[in-house]
Design a protein around this motif. Structure first.
Motif, PDB file in Angstrom:
ATOM      1  N   HIS A  85     -15.103  60.979 -14.065  1.00  0.00           N
ATOM      2  CA  HIS A  85     -16.173  60.458 -14.814  1.00  0.00           C
ATOM      3  C   HIS A  85     -17.008  61.528 -15.779  1.00  0.00           C
ATOM      4  O   HIS A  85     -17.126  62.356 -15.518  1.00  0.00           O
ATOM      5  N   ASP A  86     -17.834  60.445 -16.611  1.00  0.00           N
ATOM      6  CA  ASP A  86     -18.522  61.377 -17.351  1.00  0.00           C
ATOM      7  C   ASP A  86     -19.837  60.706 -16.717  1.00  0.00           C
ATOM      8  O   ASP A  86     -20.436  59.277 -16.967  1.00  0.00           O
ATOM      9  N   VAL A  87     -20.479  61.536 -16.294  1.00  0.00           N
ATOM     10  CA  VAL A  87     -22.034  61.237 -15.677  1.00  0.00           C
ATOM     11  C   VAL A  87     -23.460  61.522 -15.959  1.00  0.00           C
ATOM     12  O   VAL A  87     -23.099  63.402 -16.415  1.00  0.00           O
ATOM     13  N   VAL A  88     -24.112  60.995 -16.784  1.00  0.00           N
ATOM     14  CA  VAL A  88     -26.001  61.620 -16.117  1.00  0.00           C
ATOM     15  C   VAL A  88     -26.487  61.266 -14.862  1.00  0.00           C
ATOM     16  O   VAL A  88     -26.535  60.091 -14.585  1.00  0.00           O
ATOM     17  N   ALA A 110     -24.744  73.708 -10.591  1.00  0.00           N
ATOM     18  CA  ALA A 110     -24.436  74.861 -10.110  1.00  0.00           C
ATOM     19  C   ALA A 110     -22.946  74.803  -9.918  1.00  0.00           C
ATOM     20  O   ALA A 110     -21.481  74.705  -9.539  1.00  0.00           O
ATOM     21  N   THR A 111     -22.749  73.541  -8.956  1.00  0.00           N
ATOM     22  CA  THR A 111     -22.012  73.022  -8.035  1.00  0.00           C
ATOM     23  C   THR A 111     -21.259  72.257  -8.353  1.00  0.00           C
ATOM     24  O   THR A 111     -19.533  72.128  -8.289  1.00  0.00           O
ATOM     25  N   VAL A 112     -21.354  71.626  -9.301  1.00  0.00           N
ATOM     26  CA  VAL A 112     -20.430  70.830 -10.503  1.00  0.00           C
ATOM     27  C   VAL A 112     -19.831  71.452 -11.618  1.00  0.00           C
ATOM     28  O   VAL A 112     -19.161  70.954 -12.684  1.00  0.00           O
ATOM     29  N   ALA A 113     -20.293  72.469 -11.886  1.00  0.00           N
ATOM     30  CA  ALA A 113     -19.812  73.720 -13.100  1.00  0.00           C
ATOM     31  C   ALA A 113     -19.363  72.825 -14.622  1.00  0.00           C
ATOM     32  O   ALA A 113     -18.580  72.643 -14.765  1.00  0.00           O
ATOM     33  N   GLY A 114     -20.642  71.888 -15.203  1.00  0.00           N
ATOM     34  CA  GLY A 114     -20.272  71.324 -16.067  1.00  0.00           C
ATOM     35  C   GLY A 114     -19.726  69.755 -16.161  1.00  0.00           C
ATOM     36  O   GLY A 114     -19.927  69.785 -17.360  1.00  0.00           O
ATOM     37  N   GLY A 145     -22.058  64.028  -7.655  1.00  0.00           N
ATOM     38  CA  GLY A 145     -21.222  65.377  -7.716  1.00  0.00           C
ATOM     39  C   GLY A 145     -19.550  64.210  -8.183  1.00  0.00           C
ATOM     40  O   GLY A 145     -18.730  65.061  -8.127  1.00  0.00           O
ATOM     41  N   LYS A 146     -19.617  63.342  -6.760  1.00  0.00           N
ATOM     42  CA  LYS A 146     -18.258  62.983  -6.528  1.00  0.00           C
ATOM     43  C   LYS A 146     -17.826  62.685  -8.166  1.00  0.00           C
ATOM     44  O   LYS A 146     -16.447  62.492  -7.760  1.00  0.00           O
TER      45      LYS A 146
END
Lengths: 222, 222
Positions: B24-27, B51-55, B17-18
């Motif tokens: 950054h582009d995170v998987v 939901a918290t990271v919204a895409g 999340g952070k």
């Protein structure tokens, strides 16, 4: 108060010296009280130490120190603490014992491993060995000079711990720590908390190596 | 930067999340990316997390996250980290991996024992398993929320550590920690220092029990 300090390396010397300075009647127990010339590891010889305390404390055997103390400080080498204290059990019965030992095994090099006793700490093993003694783990997490003079670092704004099964014994040790200048004294609960306190030592030793001096401590920021 | 976070419990969720928030582009790699309803221990379900990271971040398998990341965050359960990462060795070769794992064995109750690997740490065992990956131990010493938002506590006046065999990898991790808000980042030297960092956990857990909340940390006062 009459205090018996067992173990005459840097920790025993620091504790016995401070307790004498605070007016307690102190016997510093050592394996051979006549041998005052030998260097004690990184600490001064007992002859040098006796000169610094100027008659305010005296040397004795482990048995003499144990018999003398109403309060006992265990500053023995952790690897020999059980075998050294076991024969003194009767003399130590009913007394509060501050256990500062760390069971560090350097036989496989640095960092040392921390010995455990069927998963338990040395403090718990000592409590099992001395069931009538009131063991309180404390002060094993930092260098000797700071144990007795915490205000030398950051005006004392760092943390020391107590752990033990006897609440009255912990209160007595806490009062003694306050007399040394400690403000942040954190009660970790019963003696099983000594496991975490003893397992702190590998990180302490790593920090000692990186910082290049022992005058540091942890503070629990909360 | 492309980041692969392996492990989707509270630590993986906080880091992913952070990192997404910082652009950054995170998987976020998880055992079964289709299973977004299951609670992850104390952490929200992955559905709630998405939901918290919204895409701004997405889920994938461990293999997808490992392949995606230029930088890898190892937030797996310490007890399964070696077996989970071993098949991904080729995909992880040459990459910096921040290892946050702790090999805690709760099978004998509290406090847990810390597993060692012939005397070494889990971080060293992972480095042996992944010889071409550049392992840096960090962030395993405190709760997830503070790892990524240190200023939530005492305006960030507490300590985090890095240890590893590759100086450039440690510099990269240190820069990332600064982007999280860390000021006091202490370099403990090579990866053997991870032993002390992993052995800190029993004391951390005892403090958690006594303080009743995880929002605390240690500061090395020096």
């Amino acid at each position: 108060m009459n205090v018996g300090v067992l173990g005459s390396g840097s920790v025993g010397q620091a504790l016995a010296g401070k307790l004498a300075e605070l007016g307690h009647d102190v016997v510093l127990g050592t394996r051979d009280p006549a041998n005052v010339a030998e260097k004690k590891g990184y600490a001064p010889s007992l002859g040098e130490w006796l000169a610094t305390v100027a008659g305010a404390a005296r040397l004795g055997t482990f048995a003499e120190a144990a018999a003398h103390g109403e309060l006992i400080v265990n500053a023995l080498n952790g690897l020999v603490a059980v075998e050294t204290l076991k024969p003194l059990a009767a003399s130590l019965a009913g007394k509060v014992m501050i256990d500062i030992t760390n069971p560090l095994d350097f036989s496989r090099g640095m960092p040392p491993s921390v010995l455990t006793y069927d998963g338990a700490s040395l403090a718990e093993e000592l409590q099992r060995t001395l069931p009538e003694t009131r063991v309180v783990k404390s002060l094993n997490t930092l260098t000797a000079a700071l144990m007795v003079n915490p205000r030398l670092l950051a005006d004392g704004d760092h943390t020391v711990f107590v752990a033990g099964d006897d609440a009255a014994a912990k209160a007595e040790v806490t009062a003694l720590l306050r007399s040394f200048g400690w403000g942040d004294i954190l009660d970790l609960g019963d003696l099983s908390a000594a496991r975490g306190l003893e397992l702190w030592l590998p990180l302490w030793l790593q920090l000692f190596g990186v910082l290049g001096r022992p005058a540091f401590n942890l503070k629990i920021v909360r």
